[in-house]
Design a protein around this motif. Structure first.
Motif, PDB file in Angstrom:
ATOM      1  N   LEU A 173      51.937  55.991  18.597  1.00 10.99           N
ATOM      2  CA  LEU A 173      51.929  54.537  18.453  1.00 10.99           C
ATOM      3  C   LEU A 173      53.244  54.060  17.841  1.00 10.99           C
ATOM      4  N   ARG A 174      53.771  54.772  16.853  1.00 12.82           N
ATOM      5  CA  ARG A 174      55.064  54.408  16.256  1.00 12.82           C
ATOM      6  C   ARG A 174      56.148  54.389  17.344  1.00 12.82           C
ATOM      7  N   SER A 175      56.124  55.388  18.204  1.00  7.54           N
ATOM      8  CA  SER A 175      57.087  55.482  19.300  1.00  7.54           C
ATOM      9  C   SER A 175      56.920  54.310  20.268  1.00  7.54           C
ATOM     10  N   TYR A 176      55.679  53.964  20.593  1.00  5.74           N
ATOM     11  CA  TYR A 176      55.408  52.819  21.476  1.00  5.74           C
ATOM     12  C   TYR A 176      56.002  51.536  20.880  1.00  5.74           C
ATOM     13  N   LEU A 177      55.779  51.335  19.596  1.00  6.21           N
ATOM     14  CA  LEU A 177      56.271  50.126  18.936  1.00  6.21           C
ATOM     15  C   LEU A 177      57.799  50.075  18.965  1.00  6.21           C
ATOM     16  N   ASP A 178      58.441  51.205  18.669  1.00  4.35           N
ATOM     17  CA  ASP A 178      59.902  51.261  18.682  1.00  4.35           C
ATOM     18  C   ASP A 178      60.447  51.048  20.095  1.00  4.35           C
ATOM     19  N   ASN A 179      59.804  51.668  21.076  1.00  2.00           N
ATOM     20  CA  ASN A 179      60.246  51.508  22.464  1.00  2.00           C
ATOM     21  C   ASN A 179      60.073  50.070  22.939  1.00  2.00           C
ATOM     22  N   ALA A 180      58.984  49.448  22.548  1.00  2.00           N
ATOM     23  CA  ALA A 180      58.746  48.049  22.923  1.00  2.00           C
ATOM     24  C   ALA A 180      59.850  47.164  22.351  1.00  2.00           C
ATOM     25  N   GLU A 181      60.239  47.429  21.116  1.00  6.48           N
ATOM     26  CA  GLU A 181      61.314  46.652  20.499  1.00  6.48           C
ATOM     27  C   GLU A 181      62.619  46.825  21.282  1.00  6.48           C
ATOM     28  N   SER A 182      62.917  48.039  21.678  1.00 10.39           N
ATOM     29  CA  SER A 182      64.136  48.312  22.454  1.00 10.39           C
ATOM     30  C   SER A 182      64.121  47.567  23.786  1.00 10.39           C
ATOM     31  N   ILE A 183      62.977  47.573  24.447  1.00 12.19           N
ATOM     32  CA  ILE A 183      62.843  46.901  25.751  1.00 12.19           C
ATOM     33  C   ILE A 183      63.030  45.398  25.604  1.00 12.19           C
ATOM     34  N   ILE A 184      62.395  44.810  24.606  1.00  7.91           N
ATOM     35  CA  ILE A 184      62.499  43.359  24.408  1.00  7.91           C
ATOM     36  C   ILE A 184      63.945  42.977  24.083  1.00  7.91           C
ATOM     37  N   LEU A 212      46.115  53.561  11.611  1.00  9.08           N
ATOM     38  CA  LEU A 212      46.854  54.374  12.581  1.00  9.08           C
ATOM     39  C   LEU A 212      48.295  54.642  12.137  1.00  9.08           C
ATOM     40  N   MET A 213      48.610  54.367  10.878  1.00 11.66           N
ATOM     41  CA  MET A 213      50.006  54.445  10.421  1.00 11.66           C
ATOM     42  C   MET A 213      50.623  55.831  10.560  1.00 11.66           C
TER      43      MET A 213
END
Length: 83
Positions: free
Chosen positions: A61-72, A55-56
């Protein structure tokens, strides 16, 4: 030597990828600094595996991963300021 399984691909095949991502950033999970560190470590593993996953090339999905990092990281800062 057996190749390490790609966590992103494995979760995707099990239809659990977005569930796991959602769980990582849920308010029930990010309850203190320690929980944020654990979530961030898990997310870093996912982001590393994303680079070699099937899925690279998925921008969503890339956006989800980046957003999750920002939230954490945002929640981690919040806990640092309040404790």
């Amino acid at each position: 030597m057996m190749e390490k399984e790609n966590l992103i691909d494995k979760l995707h095949e099990a239809d659990m990828l977005y569930f796991v991502l959602g769980s990582l950033i849920s308010a029930e999970s990010l309850v203190d600094i320690d929980a944020c560190h654990k979530a961030l470590n898990c997310l870093e593993d996912l982001k590393r595996d994303f680079e070699t996953s099937k899925l690279m090339d998925d921008p969503k999905l890339r956006s989800y991963l980046d957003n999750a990092e920002s939230i954490i990281k945002r929640d981690m800062e919040h806990f640092k300021e309040t404790h």
